[in-house]
Design a protein around this motif. Sequence first.
Motif, mmCIF file in Angstrom:
data_model
loop_
_atom_site.group_PDB
_atom_site.id
_atom_site.type_symbol
_atom_site.label_atom_id
_atom_site.label_comp_id
_atom_site.label_asym_id
_atom_site.label_seq_id
_atom_site.Cartn_x
_atom_site.Cartn_y
_atom_site.Cartn_z
ATOM 1 N N TRP A 76 0.853 -1.186 0.000
ATOM 2 C CA TRP A 76 0.000 0.000 0.000
ATOM 3 C C TRP A 76 0.887 1.233 0.000
ATOM 4 C CZ3 TRP A 76 -0.914 4.456 2.828
ATOM 5 C CH2 TRP A 76 -2.052 5.176 2.460
ATOM 6 N N ALA A 77 0.470 2.251 -0.741
ATOM 7 C CA ALA A 77 1.208 3.512 -0.791
ATOM 8 C C ALA A 77 0.224 4.664 -0.891
ATOM 9 C CB ALA A 77 2.162 3.530 -1.989
ATOM 10 N N GLU A 78 0.624 5.828 -0.394
ATOM 11 C CA GLU A 78 -0.251 7.003 -0.468
ATOM 12 C C GLU A 78 -0.602 7.355 -1.908
ATOM 13 O OE1 GLU A 78 1.284 10.308 1.674
ATOM 14 O OE2 GLU A 78 1.210 9.306 3.630
ATOM 15 N N SER A 79 0.309 7.057 -2.829
ATOM 16 C CA SER A 79 0.054 7.379 -4.237
ATOM 17 C C SER A 79 -1.136 6.611 -4.797
ATOM 18 C CB SER A 79 1.299 7.084 -5.086
ATOM 19 O OG SER A 79 1.557 5.694 -5.147
ATOM 20 N N TYR A 80 -1.510 5.480 -4.171
ATOM 21 C CA TYR A 80 -2.666 4.715 -4.640
ATOM 22 C C TYR A 80 -3.935 5.561 -4.611
ATOM 23 C CZ TYR A 80 -0.057 0.264 -4.144
ATOM 24 O OH TYR A 80 0.842 -0.774 -4.262
ATOM 25 N N CYS A 81 -3.972 6.560 -3.739
ATOM 26 C CA CYS A 81 -5.157 7.397 -3.546
ATOM 27 C C CYS A 81 -5.091 8.668 -4.393
ATOM 28 C CB CYS A 81 -5.306 7.749 -2.072
ATOM 29 S SG CYS A 81 -5.220 6.326 -0.982
ATOM 30 N N HIS A 82 -4.434 8.587 -5.535
ATOM 31 C CA HIS A 82 -4.284 9.710 -6.458
ATOM 32 C C HIS A 82 -5.614 10.421 -6.685
ATOM 33 C CE1 HIS A 82 -2.894 11.883 -10.034
ATOM 34 N NE2 HIS A 82 -3.974 11.462 -10.652
ATOM 35 N N PRO A 83 -5.667 11.740 -6.458
ATOM 36 C CA PRO A 83 -6.940 12.457 -6.608
ATOM 37 C C PRO A 83 -7.380 12.560 -8.066
ATOM 38 C CG PRO A 83 -5.147 14.012 -6.190
ATOM 39 C CD PRO A 83 -4.565 12.625 -6.027
ATOM 40 N N LEU A 84 -8.664 12.420 -8.275
ATOM 41 C CA LEU A 84 -9.241 12.544 -9.613
ATOM 42 C C LEU A 84 -10.274 13.667 -9.610
ATOM 43 C CD1 LEU A 84 -9.770 8.776 -10.494
ATOM 44 C CD2 LEU A 84 -8.069 10.317 -11.485
ATOM 45 N N PRO A 85 -10.617 14.196 -10.775
ATOM 46 C CA PRO A 85 -11.625 15.260 -10.830
ATOM 47 C C PRO A 85 -12.937 14.823 -10.200
ATOM 48 C CG PRO A 85 -10.518 15.013 -12.952
ATOM 49 C CD PRO A 85 -10.072 13.871 -12.109
ATOM 50 N N GLU A 86 -13.642 15.762 -9.572
ATOM 51 C CA GLU A 86 -14.918 15.464 -8.930
ATOM 52 C C GLU A 86 -15.887 14.867 -9.942
ATOM 53 O OE1 GLU A 86 -18.384 17.696 -6.291
ATOM 54 O OE2 GLU A 86 -16.540 18.769 -6.856
ATOM 55 N N GLY A 87 -16.550 13.803 -9.535
ATOM 56 C CA GLY A 87 -17.499 13.148 -10.411
ATOM 57 C C GLY A 87 -16.912 12.018 -11.231
ATOM 58 N N HIS A 88 -15.573 11.828 -11.160
ATOM 59 C CA HIS A 88 -14.954 10.724 -11.886
ATOM 60 C C HIS A 88 -15.476 9.406 -11.338
ATOM 61 C CE1 HIS A 88 -11.863 8.170 -13.689
ATOM 62 N NE2 HIS A 88 -11.570 9.183 -14.471
ATOM 63 N N ARG A 89 -15.774 8.466 -12.212
ATOM 64 C CA ARG A 89 -16.475 7.258 -11.775
ATOM 65 C C ARG A 89 -15.549 6.198 -11.196
ATOM 66 N NH1 ARG A 89 -18.168 3.781 -17.137
ATOM 67 N NH2 ARG A 89 -16.173 3.874 -18.242
ATOM 68 N N PHE A 90 -14.241 6.369 -11.280
ATOM 69 C CA PHE A 90 -13.339 5.377 -10.694
ATOM 70 C C PHE A 90 -13.244 5.614 -9.189
ATOM 71 C CE2 PHE A 90 -9.407 3.293 -9.535
ATOM 72 C CZ PHE A 90 -9.451 2.130 -10.277
ATOM 73 N N PRO A 91 -13.563 4.602 -8.355
ATOM 74 C CA PRO A 91 -13.663 4.820 -6.897
ATOM 75 C C PRO A 91 -12.310 4.775 -6.193
ATOM 76 C CG PRO A 91 -14.266 2.558 -7.427
ATOM 77 C CD PRO A 91 -13.962 3.238 -8.743
ATOM 78 N N MET A 92 -11.561 5.866 -6.239
ATOM 79 C CA MET A 92 -10.261 5.921 -5.565
ATOM 80 C C MET A 92 -10.390 5.802 -4.047
ATOM 81 S SD MET A 92 -7.563 6.172 -7.507
ATOM 82 C CE MET A 92 -7.010 6.620 -9.155
ATOM 83 N N GLU A 93 -11.564 6.165 -3.503
ATOM 84 C CA GLU A 93 -11.700 6.159 -2.049
ATOM 85 C C GLU A 93 -11.540 4.771 -1.448
ATOM 86 O OE1 GLU A 93 -16.067 6.397 -3.589
ATOM 87 O OE2 GLU A 93 -14.054 6.963 -4.246
ATOM 88 N N LYS A 94 -11.722 3.733 -2.257
ATOM 89 C CA LYS A 94 -11.583 2.392 -1.685
ATOM 90 C C LYS A 94 -10.149 2.106 -1.254
ATOM 91 C CE LYS A 94 -10.852 -0.677 -5.717
ATOM 92 N NZ LYS A 94 -11.442 -1.801 -6.482
ATOM 93 N N TYR A 95 -9.185 2.785 -1.863
ATOM 94 C CA TYR A 95 -7.785 2.563 -1.501
ATOM 95 C C TYR A 95 -7.435 3.209 -0.163
ATOM 96 C CZ TYR A 95 -7.703 1.096 -6.327
ATOM 97 O OH TYR A 95 -7.981 0.448 -7.513
ATOM 98 N N ILE A 96 -8.304 4.083 0.318
ATOM 99 C CA ILE A 96 -8.167 4.634 1.668
ATOM 100 C C ILE A 96 -8.987 3.805 2.650
ATOM 101 C CG2 ILE A 96 -8.555 6.651 3.134
ATOM 102 C CD1 ILE A 96 -8.324 8.387 0.616
ATOM 103 N N LEU A 97 -10.241 3.517 2.275
ATOM 104 C CA LEU A 97 -11.166 2.875 3.197
ATOM 105 C C LEU A 97 -10.828 1.413 3.461
ATOM 106 C CD1 LEU A 97 -14.522 4.375 1.869
ATOM 107 C CD2 LEU A 97 -13.219 5.071 3.890
ATOM 108 N N LEU A 98 -10.329 0.701 2.452
ATOM 109 C CA LEU A 98 -10.047 -0.718 2.643
ATOM 110 C C LEU A 98 -8.961 -0.965 3.692
ATOM 111 C CD1 LEU A 98 -10.496 -3.680 1.969
ATOM 112 C CD2 LEU A 98 -8.980 -3.386 -0.017
ATOM 113 N N PRO A 99 -7.790 -0.337 3.599
ATOM 114 C CA PRO A 99 -6.802 -0.567 4.669
ATOM 115 C C PRO A 99 -7.291 -0.084 6.031
ATOM 116 C CG PRO A 99 -6.048 1.152 3.168
ATOM 117 C CD PRO A 99 -7.232 0.507 2.519
#
Length: 301
Positions: free
Chosen positions: A6-29
């Motif tokens: 796991w790395a902080e870079s996994y949670c790379h921010p995307l534009p608001e409304g982007h359909r790829f769920p980056m938040e799971k890389y924070i919430l899962l760990p």
Amino acid sequence: MLKVAWAESYCHPLPEGHRFPMEKYILLPQQLLYEGTLNNENLFTPELPLDDELFSLVHSQEYINKLNQLTLSRSEERRTGFPLSESLIHREKQIIRGSVDATLFALKFGCAMNIAGGTHHAFSNKGEGFCLLNDIAVSAQYLVEYFGFKSILIVDLDVHQGNGTAEIFTSSKEVFTFSMHGKNNYPLHKEKSDLDIELEDGTGDKEYLALLDANLKSLVDRLNPEFIFFQSGVDVLKTDKLGRLGMSISGCKDRDRLVFEICKNNNIPVMVSMGGGYSEEIRFIIEAHANTYRLAQEIFF
């Protein structure tokens, strides 16, 4: 000990409304640490620096140069589904490094995992479908090139065909690609894996698990693989916005148990990448992914 990249870079921010769920890389760990499935000793940060020689194991130098120089064309960028940036490329490279490092841990401990990864739509010379570099393909070829492995099995159970992985290994004698995916789902044009099992819309737990059990056991008996890469996407769920299958969370857990028990019973090391998951409610994504880690701890450790 179960080791998890796991790395902080996994949670790379995307534009608001982007359909790829980056938040799971924070919430899962967070969930896995909170419930005690993992502790901080289980987590590791992929090694740096990120060496382009690693990516060139399966990707063309021309394509790597385009990524490094941020010179993908607008159509090439749109095909990936991500807005191109230096931080995005760093993220993709660190995911690759995480899977390679996890592969080495799996050789030592029997099983290791990457909280990201499963970027199976990345071809040797292009990216698509939220995938720019193919972590499973790089990791598999790493074992071939540096460890002399002769029989590697990729078990891709994401709902979408692992088309990039199939293209990369189309002529490989050492790497066997097995993809079990939705027949009518993305990608519209499928590549040819060594074994493709196409599933009709709405396929549920009973039919899915019977097909997986029969085919995976047959492959293990026939190939006698030295290593398995498991793409454990949870977009097979009935709740998934992009999936079209009909599996329950408990059925998805049974799927993972089946794969892990075959690996364990046959003494085959396994490295697990998370792959996709696009349910409307993030809690379904997190619960299904968390089950994979819970089972890995139960079966291997």
